[in-house]
Write an enzyme that holds these catalytic residues in place. Structure first.
Site, PDB file in Angstrom:
ATOM      1  N   GLY A   1       0.680  -1.050  -0.021  1.00 47.89           N
ATOM      2  CA  GLY A   1       0.036  -0.074   0.069  1.00 47.89           C
ATOM      3  C   GLY A   1       0.852   1.297   0.162  1.00 47.89           C
TER       4      GLY A   1
ATOM      5  N   ASP B   1     -10.463  11.114   8.278  1.00 51.65           N
ATOM      6  CA  ASP B   1     -10.273  10.724   6.898  1.00 51.65           C
ATOM      7  C   ASP B   1     -10.699   9.411   6.712  1.00 51.65           C
ATOM      8  OD1 ASP B   1      -7.072  10.389   4.858  1.00 51.65           O
ATOM      9  OD2 ASP B   1      -9.127  11.022   4.518  1.00 51.65           O
TER      10      ASP B   1
ATOM     11  N   LYS C   1       4.620   0.598   7.832  1.00 49.03           N
ATOM     12  CA  LYS C   1       4.510   1.867   7.401  1.00 49.03           C
ATOM     13  C   LYS C   1       5.749   2.695   7.438  1.00 49.03           C
ATOM     14  CE  LYS C   1       0.610   3.860   7.673  1.00 49.03           C
ATOM     15  NZ  LYS C   1      -0.714   4.762   8.342  1.00 49.03           N
TER      16      LYS C   1
ATOM     17  N   GLY D   1       0.244   5.756   0.907  1.00 48.10           N
ATOM     18  CA  GLY D   1      -0.683   6.841   1.128  1.00 48.10           C
ATOM     19  C   GLY D   1       0.102   8.219   1.342  1.00 48.10           C
ATOM     20  N   GLY D   2      -0.370   9.294   1.897  1.00 45.99           N
ATOM     21  CA  GLY D   2       0.167  10.231   2.318  1.00 45.99           C
ATOM     22  C   GLY D   2       1.345  10.455   3.049  1.00 45.99           C
ATOM     23  N   PHE D   3       1.321   9.368   4.044  1.00 40.95           N
ATOM     24  CA  PHE D   3       2.526   8.999   4.820  1.00 40.95           C
ATOM     25  C   PHE D   3       3.530   8.615   4.241  1.00 40.95           C
ATOM     26  CE2 PHE D   3       4.730   6.948   8.129  1.00 40.95           C
ATOM     27  CZ  PHE D   3       4.607   7.716   9.377  1.00 40.95           C
ATOM     28  N   GLY D   4       3.401   7.722   3.581  1.00 37.22           N
ATOM     29  CA  GLY D   4       4.660   6.988   2.441  1.00 37.22           C
ATOM     30  C   GLY D   4       3.997   5.546   2.188  1.00 37.22           C
ATOM     31  N   LYS D   5       4.862   4.704   1.912  1.00 42.17           N
ATOM     32  CA  LYS D   5       4.643   3.334   1.565  1.00 42.17           C
ATOM     33  C   LYS D   5       4.476   2.235   2.825  1.00 42.17           C
ATOM     34  CE  LYS D   5       7.154   3.913  -2.911  1.00 42.17           C
ATOM     35  NZ  LYS D   5       8.027   3.612  -3.690  1.00 42.17           N
ATOM     36  N   VAL D   6       3.630   1.451   2.402  1.00 41.33           N
ATOM     37  CA  VAL D   6       3.549   0.282   3.505  1.00 41.33           C
ATOM     38  C   VAL D   6       3.851  -1.080   2.959  1.00 41.33           C
ATOM     39  CG1 VAL D   6       1.972  -0.966   4.704  1.00 41.33           C
ATOM     40  CG2 VAL D   6       1.588   1.372   4.208  1.00 41.33           C
TER      41      VAL D   6
END
Length: 541
Positions: free
Chosen positions: A378, A495, A399, A380-385
């Protein structure tokens, strides 16, 4: 039995001619003659049963116009039960002085009439009670006294009653084998009940049938099934499993110790895969006592304790090299402690400390856990998982904070601190974190069935049932209720969307991604939020 009577092509018909994908076989008799017409689906007025237009475009009638039209079948057992469906369509446009009317008889107490087929209109007659008690059944159609034309029939179906009195498979086994099917994308016709009826058991399975107890899965053969990835934890939940064959696939990672939980397991075959590491000693012990037949050949990276020992024959040289490595590591460790102390002091003044009872991981450990960030699950805005495996063979999701993240360190602190104090069965659990220099990572429990958005996608072939959707909605509601009413002060997620709802191996839902969450003491505190947050284009209610 399902017959197309009067067929001029002598072909078998099914979908797309039949919208229900029934199979229609041609059938004829020397006592009949054919009647045909040109007919397409749009020409035919259909009923609920919708026999194909190509089937209903032909019919049979007796060669001797004064004789009855007859059809028969023999029963295997006098106690067998049958239901008969007869389909009619007038294929000839009759003149004003012509009529076709007839009676139907199956037995003395099973008759109908008079019957007059309509032109280009499907009529279906069926028995409401089963036919039973005979070794031969004969259906007879005889024209009435006033009819000018003999009887016709276009198609006939005879259904035999099957006794499915067997119990359904144990629910836990059904859930588990379904999870395995979804995890590996098993390309087999696995539908319905895995074990029942016994004659239609799923391919590759064997089950136990013990009187009044539900059937249990005792054997699973997924050899040569194109499996990839790691050995799935769900396998350990088939508690009655005695035989497991995963050979000749492309499975990687370790041979997990959780397979030792299968106390009834007698045969385990993982030959010809890409497994690595040590064979768990618990499985080796069972193999030595002959309680388990263990096959691990043709896995180049997998070894037993004995075989690994045989590869280390140059003991004096290895001991010398090991001593040198230890000295270098001690010196490096001392320098690292000194440098980390300086950086930590600087970071603590700049950003504040991150205190947790959860496990802390070094960046080196994160690399090992994720196998050098091999598999992304995955982003997202945080980074990759990334998917990872701990030393105890527990699967986790890692994450990693992206250096270019728009949300950055504040989100990392927010998510970590919230997850440290928030605990609920419908909220994702934090296992640990990494906070080393500029490296920020959160280590979560692994959710085997991904996120809800993937399951709602039109590309997903495994469509969620209404029960699954309802259970997911209830799980999410419980998680939100805890955030809003169980936490002091309450927490607003800000969110919530399908991609932030994760599903475990049993399709239980958990809310994830607290990086944008916010705690409010009371309504008067909410005025401090002056800018939108969450996913672009999304406004939460």
């Amino acid at each position: 039995m399902r017959y197309d009577l009067g067929s001029i092509t002598n072909l078998e018909y099914r979908y797309k001619d039949d919208v229900y994908d029934r199979i229609w076989l041609p059938y004829e008799s020397s006592d009949w003659r054919r009647l045909t017409t040109s007919l397409i689906n749009d020409d035919l007025v259909q009923n609920t049963y919708k026999p194909p237009a190509i089937v209903m475009s032909t019919a049979v009638t007796p060669i001797n116009a004064t004789a009855p039209l007859q059809f028969h079948w023999d029963a295997d057992d006098v106690n067998d039960q049958y239901y008969v469906y007869r389909h009619f369509n007038e294929v000839e446009e009759l003149a004003a002085n012509e009529t076709r009317t007839f009676n139907m008889i199956v037995s003395a107490d099973n008759w109908y009439g008079p019957m007059t087929p309509q032109f280009k209109v499907t009529n279906t007659l069926f028995s409401t009670k089963p036919l039973t008690g005979a070794t031969r059944y004969q259906v007879s159609f005889s024209k009435t006294k006033n009819s000018t034309l003999p009887p016709i029939i276009n198609a006939i179906e005879v259904y035999k009653v099957k006794d499915f009195s067997q119990l359904e498979t144990e629910l836990d086994d059904v859930d588990t084998i379904t999870n395995i099917k979804n995890a590996y994308g098993v390309a087999r016709n696995w539908q319905g009940d895995p074990c029942g009826p016994a004659k239609y058991m799923w391919e590759g399975l064997n089950c136990s049938f013990n009187g009044l107890n539900p059937p249990r899965i005792t054997s699973l053969n997924l050899s040569s099934s194109g499996l990839t990835g790691q050995i799935h934890y769900s396998l350990s939940k088939l508690t009655m499993l005695q035989y497991l064959d995963l050979s000749n696939n492309s499975l990687n990672g370790p041979l997990p110790v959780f397979l030792n939980k299968l106390e009834s397991l007698k045969v385990l075959n993982v030959d010809m895969n890409k497994l690595t590491g040590l064979v768990p000693p618990e499985l080796l012990d069972r193999s030595k006592t002959d309680s388990l037949s263990l096959s691990v050949d043709d896995n180049p990276g997998l070894c037993t304790t004995e075989s690994c020992g045989k590869k280390s024959s140059h003991v004096p040289l290895i001991a010398s090299i090991s001593a040198i490595i230890v000295v270098i590591l001690l010196l490096s460790f001392g320098f690292w402690i000194f440098r980390r102390h300086k950086v930590t002091s600087r970071n603590s003044k700049k950003r504040g400390s991150l205190i947790s009872k959860q496990q802390t991981f070094s960046y080196t450990e994160i690399l090992n856990i994720t196998n050098n960030f091999k598999t992304i699950v995955g982003e997202g805005g945080f980074g990759k998982v990334y998917v990872g495996v701990l030393q105890n063979h527990t699967q986790v999701a890692v994450k990693i904070l992206s250096p270019s993240s728009m949300q950055g360190y504040k989100e990392f602190q927010s998510e970590a601190q919230l997850l440290m104090i928030v605990h609920h069965r419908n909220l994702v659990s934090l296992i640990g974190y990494c906070d080393e220099d500029e490296i920020k990572a959160l280590v979560y429990e692994y959710m085997a069935n991904g996120n809800l958005q993937q399951h709602l996608s039109v590309k997903n072939t495994n469509i969620l049932t209404w029960n699954e959707r309802l259970n997911i909605a209830v799980d999410v509601a419980h998680g939100l209720d805890y955030l809003h009413n169980g936490c002091k002060p309450p927490i607003m997620h800000r969110d919530l969307k399908p991609s932030n709802i994760l599903l475990d191996e049993n399709m239980h839902a958990k809310i994830a991604d607290f990086g944008l969450s916010r705690a409010f003491g009371d309504d008067s505190d909410s005025h401090i939020l002056t800018h939108p947050a969450g996913t672009l284009g999304y406004a939460d209610p």
